[in-house]
Design an enzyme around this catalytic site. Structure first.
Site, PDB file in Angstrom:
ATOM      1  N   GLY A 129      13.014 -15.598   0.646  1.00 36.94           N
ATOM      2  CA  GLY A 129      12.235 -16.396  -0.302  1.00 36.94           C
ATOM      3  C   GLY A 129      11.388 -17.448   0.388  1.00 36.94           C
ATOM      4  N   HIS A 139       4.674 -13.358   4.517  1.00 38.16           N
ATOM      5  CA  HIS A 139       5.404 -12.387   3.693  1.00 38.16           C
ATOM      6  C   HIS A 139       4.413 -11.555   2.883  1.00 38.16           C
ATOM      7  CE1 HIS A 139       8.594 -15.676   3.883  1.00 38.16           C
ATOM      8  NE2 HIS A 139       9.234 -14.640   4.360  1.00 38.16           N
ATOM      9  N   ASP A 177      10.321 -12.841  13.989  1.00 29.54           N
ATOM     10  CA  ASP A 177      11.735 -12.777  14.383  1.00 29.54           C
ATOM     11  C   ASP A 177      11.888 -11.567  15.298  1.00 29.54           C
ATOM     12  OD1 ASP A 177      13.078 -14.918  12.645  1.00 29.54           O
ATOM     13  OD2 ASP A 177      11.854 -13.824  11.210  1.00 29.54           O
ATOM     14  N   GLN A 181      15.428 -10.394  16.134  1.00 27.71           N
ATOM     15  CA  GLN A 181      16.026  -9.848  14.911  1.00 27.71           C
ATOM     16  C   GLN A 181      15.523  -8.426  14.671  1.00 27.71           C
ATOM     17  OE1 GLN A 181      16.449 -11.917  10.920  1.00 27.71           O
ATOM     18  NE2 GLN A 181      14.547 -10.823  10.520  1.00 27.71           N
TER      19      GLN A 181
END
Ligand code: PAF
Length: 279
Positions: free
Chosen positions: A31, A37, A151, A154
């Protein structure tokens, strides 16, 4: 736009609402959505018939409770942004919908990949990330899932998760998106003061200058220059700056493979990460 909160609802939606649908593109997020995003959602919507985005602040990946509490939560603005970029459905579960009554992560030991850099600085962080991504991918059963290169470590770990567990979702890496001033877009940026934001730009400038120095001298010299330079910048507290091979995160000693600089630094009490390909 459809909003659902439990994995079982998605199963029903897929069989009742999205019946004729082809591929599903999925964007997992925590979020506080921003244009970074937005670019993932836009791409997922363009490359698939259905675009699903999840919004879930995953408690098990936070190594500091104050960071979890301070994490921005902006669901209605997120829904608007996701809609604007072409999202068809939002999965916004509560903690119980995901974890039941056992809010815990499983150990994810991928050797050096999970031990180095973020793994060393944030104990348990990747256990939480791997646990939640496994659960989310299982819930959505998407054809493709989109993750940003901001990231970077990640992303490598998620690819390894999918490879090891043969999860039938293709992982789509997406380039890091910067604001016009160069700051890597992050949900945490809203916590920076105007002065802090100016200070944080030193991270981008340092990485850019490192990329300009790359290949002329060896990678470790570039790393040392970057560390010294960033340590001297006002308002920036360097946690790490490492120059590594992009495929295995080992310290780079030549330019024969893709080399990346990865950095974590604190500005205004906010932990920022960034990275850049150097060659
Ligand atoms: O990158 C993030 O926003 C999170 O780590 C992710 C992948 C959504 C898991 O909570």
């Amino acid at each position: 736009m459809i909003l659902f909160t439990h994995p079982d609802e998605w199963k029903a939606l897929r069989s009742k609402v999205f019946t004729s649908a082809g591929s599903v593109g999925y964007v997992p997020t925590m979020g506080a959505l921003h244009a970074g995003h937005g670019s993932l959602i836009e791409r997922a919507a363009k490359e698939n018939e259905i675009c699903v985005c999840s919004i879930f602040v995953n408690p098990t990946q936070f190594d500091r409770s104050n960071d979890l509490e301070a994490y921005p939560r902006t669901l209605s603005a997120d829904i608007e942004l996701a809609k604007r970029y072409g999202c068809d459905a939002i999965f916004a579960p509560g903690v119980n919908d995901i974890y039941g009554d056992k809010v815990e992560s499983l150990r994810a030991d991928y050797g050096f990949l999970t031990e180095t850099l973020e793994g060393a600085e944030r104990p348990g962080h990747f256990d939480g990330v791997v646990t939640i991504v496994r659960l989310l991918l299982d819930a959505i059963q998407a054809d493709k899932a989109y993750f940003g290169e901001k990231d970077f470590q990640q992303l490598a770990i998620i690819r390894e998760l999918v490879r090891r567990e043969q999860i039938p979702t293709e992982i789509m890496p997406c380039t890091l998106i910067r604001d016009t001033d160069g700051l890597a877009m992050s949900s945490r940026n809203v916590r920076l003061s105007p002065q802090g934001r100016q200070n944080a730009l030193a991270i981008y400038r340092t990485l850019k200058e490192m990329a300009e120095r790359a290949t002329k001298v060896d990678p470790q010299m570039v790393q040392h220059w970057g560390q010294r330079h960033l340590e001297q910048q006002p308002g920036v507290e360097l946690e790490y700056l490492s120059v590594v091979y992009a495929d295995d995160f080992q310290e780079a000693s030549d330019w024969s493979r893709e080399v990346r600089a990865l950095v974590a630094a604190w500005v205004d009490g906010v932990r920022l990460i960034d990275n850049m390909a150097l060659n």
